[in-house]
Design a protein around this motif. Structure first.
Motif: not given
Length: 82
Positions: A39-52
């Motif tokens: 699964v390609i990493p995602t960002y939880g929000s535009p303010f996320s410090a890093g990808a999940d």
């Protein structure tokens, strides 16, 4: 942040960040799937410090106070200095 897919099947995240509080710089992370279940990493929000990141393994349990290698099925190309 924007996600691109090129002809070679390589995904790229193009994300801007503040380097010194005033100037915006681009950070590009290239991602290649090595496993069909990856699964390609995602960002939880535009303010996320890093990808999940997500596991490419079926069922994983990590016991307390242990370290476990979890396969993501991805290869990442990180920018120099990150």
């Amino acid at each position: 942040m924007e996600l691109y897919l090129d002809k070679m099947g390589i995904y790229s995240y193009n994300r801007k960040y503040r380097k010194d509080g005033m100037h915006m710089e681009k950070q590009i992370v290239r991602i290649k799937r090595l496993d069909k279940n990856a699964v390609i990493p995602t960002y939880g929000s535009p303010f996320s410090a890093g990808a999940d990141l997500y596991s490419a393994m079926d069922d994983v349990t990590i016991a307390p106070h242990t370290t476990t290698l979890i396969k993501t099925g991805l290869a990442l190309e990180l920018p120099v200095g990150f």
